[in-house]
Design a protein around this motif. Structure first.
Motif, mmCIF file in Angstrom:
data_model
loop_
_atom_site.group_PDB
_atom_site.id
_atom_site.type_symbol
_atom_site.label_atom_id
_atom_site.label_comp_id
_atom_site.label_asym_id
_atom_site.label_seq_id
_atom_site.Cartn_x
_atom_site.Cartn_y
_atom_site.Cartn_z
ATOM 1 N N LYS A 46 0.835 -1.201 0.000
ATOM 2 C CA LYS A 46 0.000 0.000 0.000
ATOM 3 C C LYS A 46 0.875 1.258 0.000
ATOM 4 O O LYS A 46 1.985 1.261 0.527
ATOM 5 C CB LYS A 46 -0.917 0.024 1.233
ATOM 6 N N PHE A 87 -8.501 5.156 -8.152
ATOM 7 C CA PHE A 87 -7.927 4.416 -7.029
ATOM 8 C C PHE A 87 -8.715 4.713 -5.759
ATOM 9 O O PHE A 87 -9.491 5.680 -5.696
ATOM 10 C CB PHE A 87 -6.441 4.762 -6.841
ATOM 11 N N LYS A 88 -8.527 3.863 -4.762
ATOM 12 C CA LYS A 88 -9.244 4.006 -3.493
ATOM 13 C C LYS A 88 -8.332 4.614 -2.436
ATOM 14 O O LYS A 88 -7.141 4.301 -2.381
ATOM 15 C CB LYS A 88 -9.761 2.650 -3.007
ATOM 16 N N LYS A 106 -7.147 -3.858 3.120
ATOM 17 C CA LYS A 106 -6.666 -4.907 2.216
ATOM 18 C C LYS A 106 -7.844 -5.579 1.515
ATOM 19 O O LYS A 106 -7.812 -5.800 0.290
ATOM 20 C CB LYS A 106 -5.859 -5.954 2.989
ATOM 21 N N GLU A 107 -8.883 -5.897 2.271
ATOM 22 C CA GLU A 107 -10.058 -6.544 1.689
ATOM 23 C C GLU A 107 -10.669 -5.697 0.574
ATOM 24 O O GLU A 107 -11.091 -6.219 -0.467
ATOM 25 C CB GLU A 107 -11.121 -6.773 2.771
ATOM 26 N N GLN A 108 -10.722 -4.392 0.803
ATOM 27 C CA GLN A 108 -11.372 -3.481 -0.138
ATOM 28 C C GLN A 108 -10.421 -2.990 -1.232
ATOM 29 O O GLN A 108 -10.782 -2.126 -2.021
ATOM 30 C CB GLN A 108 -11.967 -2.287 0.618
ATOM 31 N N GLN A 109 -9.205 -3.534 -1.234
ATOM 32 C CA GLN A 109 -8.193 -3.209 -2.253
ATOM 33 C C GLN A 109 -7.917 -1.696 -2.343
ATOM 34 O O GLN A 109 -7.881 -1.095 -3.415
ATOM 35 C CB GLN A 109 -8.626 -3.752 -3.616
ATOM 36 N N VAL A 110 -7.718 -1.124 -1.164
ATOM 37 C CA VAL A 110 -7.356 0.288 -1.082
ATOM 38 C C VAL A 110 -5.942 0.483 -1.628
ATOM 39 O O VAL A 110 -5.061 -0.359 -1.426
ATOM 40 C CB VAL A 110 -7.452 0.769 0.387
ATOM 41 N N ASP A 111 -5.716 1.592 -2.320
ATOM 42 C CA ASP A 111 -4.399 1.884 -2.897
ATOM 43 C C ASP A 111 -3.569 2.790 -1.985
ATOM 44 O O ASP A 111 -2.393 2.526 -1.740
ATOM 45 C CB ASP A 111 -4.571 2.548 -4.265
#
Length: 401
Positions: free
Chosen positions: A39, A72-73, A132-137
């Motif tokens: 990340k 991106f998140k 991590k689950e939500q695939q945050v950048d």
């Protein structure tokens, strides 16, 4: 377990742990398979302003995301919360759901660790699992009290940029009783080769951070203040300093963000309970200023916006705060001041606070609760300022719903 079960169980964990928070996080991350790895982390420390800087950075990055073909998140981890614990963990401005808190919280509470986590440790671990689950950048990560030993400093993933917003005397029993000592603790987030952005601070603190940056071969960037023509989503003259830190943080990332996008992000930033106007008539401003430097920022903003005016204040503080100095700073702007007891076992009683304020020459009166204090203040003044504790501000916002 229900959401209430999970939150209450975590809330009843120790506020300050027996073990170093950094070491607890290191064990937690190892046991969880290092959800933080890969990340882009922005690590933010400081006595005051770190929450506002985090809000500005998050808002700018959200604005920037829309200009990319693949948005991106942006994850945001802050503390404390004002109304509900879910405020601490957000993605693109949206709080984590109660269902996700319950699911992840139950998983974390079942884990067997050698070191005893605090309430803060559990929420940090929950945030990183969720991100991590939500695939945050990008993760905008606000420290707790300190830096070197702070729980947020126990991640294996090296930050892309670190920021230290300000240095003041707070939590001296944990961080040290001089600006140099506290600066040394906050500077513990600095990592070799990672750029460091700092806000405006005393030379004593600056010298410590500068020396640490030199020793670790880090670029040191000192922010100024954004121009008065720039619209900010957060009220207060001091927010121009916080906004400048946020701008330099974003410019230090391996991400191109144009000036218009930065301006849009600054204008749309939201940070409840910090210089927030909750009513125009009567004018009611609430601020979670809870230490001398925070109160100085509040005073400076009031005098800049309303030169030579005096106000009715409502004040509630925790007993471990330097409320005498806080009162001395705000005194020139005080016409009268009403005191309230925060709903906390750490609170200073309203009667004791009123006694101290009266002895210092201020027109003060203890009130049974905020509603009564507000009614008293309205009878005298059309401009009312409420401050002294983030928990107190949280109570007020909860009742405003």
């Amino acid at each position: 377990m229900t959401y209430e079960n999970v939150v209450n169980t975590i809330d009843n964990k120790r506020r300050f742990g027996k073990a170093c928070g950094r070491d607890v996080t290191m064990e937690f991350m190892e046991a969880l398979g290092h959800p933080e790895m890969g990340k882009h982390i922005i690590h933010i420390a400081g006595t005051n302003g770190k929450g506002s800087v985090a809000a500005f950075v998050s808002s700018i990055l959200q604005a920037a995301s829309f200009s990319y073909a693949k948005p991106f998140k942006v994850g945001l981890f802050t503390s404390p919360h004002l109304i509900e614990y879910t405020e601490r963990i957000q993605i693109d401005g949206k709080q984590i759901s109660r269902e996700d808190v319950t699911r992840i919280g139950e998983q974390l509470l079942e884990m067997k660790l050698e070191l005893e986590p605090t309430m803060f440790d559990y929420w940090l671990a929950m945030a990183l699992v969720y991100f991590k689950e939500q695939q945050v950048d990008y993760i905008v990560l606000e420290t707790g009290l300190g830096g070197a030993k702070d729980s947020t400093n126990g991640l294996a993933q090296v930050p892309e940029v670190s920021a230290i917003t300000s240095i003041g005397l707070e939590h001296t029993q944990y961080l040290g009783n001089t600006l140099a000592a506290i600066a040394g603790e906050k500077a513990g987030i600095i990592k070799p080769g990672v750029p460091v952005v700092i806000g405006q601070m005393e030379e004593e603190a600056f010298n410590v951070i500068s020396a640490k940056c030199g020793a670790l071969d880090c670029e040191l960037i000192q922010a100024g203040a954004v121009d008065k023509s720039q619209k900010l989503g957060l009220f207060g003259e001091y927010q121009r300093n916080n906004a400048a830190v946020a701008v330099e943080v974003v410019k230090s990332l391996s991400l191109y963000v144009d000036n218009q996008t930065i301006a849009n992000g600054l204008a749309k930033a939201v940070w409840p309970g910090r210089m927030q106007i909750i009513s125009e008539n009567p004018y009611i401003l609430i601020d979670g200023a809870h230490n001398p430097s925070g109160v100085k920022a509040l005073y400076d903003s009031l005098t800049a916006e309303f030169p030579k005016e005096k106000f009715s204040f409502i004040m509630a503080v925790m007993a471990d705060k330097d409320y005498v100095e806080m009162a001395d700073i705000i005194r020139p702007a005080v016409e009268r001041i009403f005191t309230v007891t925060v709903d906390s076992d750490r609170a200073l009683q309203a009667s004791e606070l009123a006694r101290v304020l009266s002895e210092s020459g201020m027109d003060s009166k203890a009130c049974e609760d905020y509603s009564l204090a507000l009614e008293e203040a309205k009878a005298y003044d059309n401009k009312i300022i409420v401050f002294g504790s983030l928990y107190f501000i949280g109570e007020i916002l909860a009742n405003e719903r």
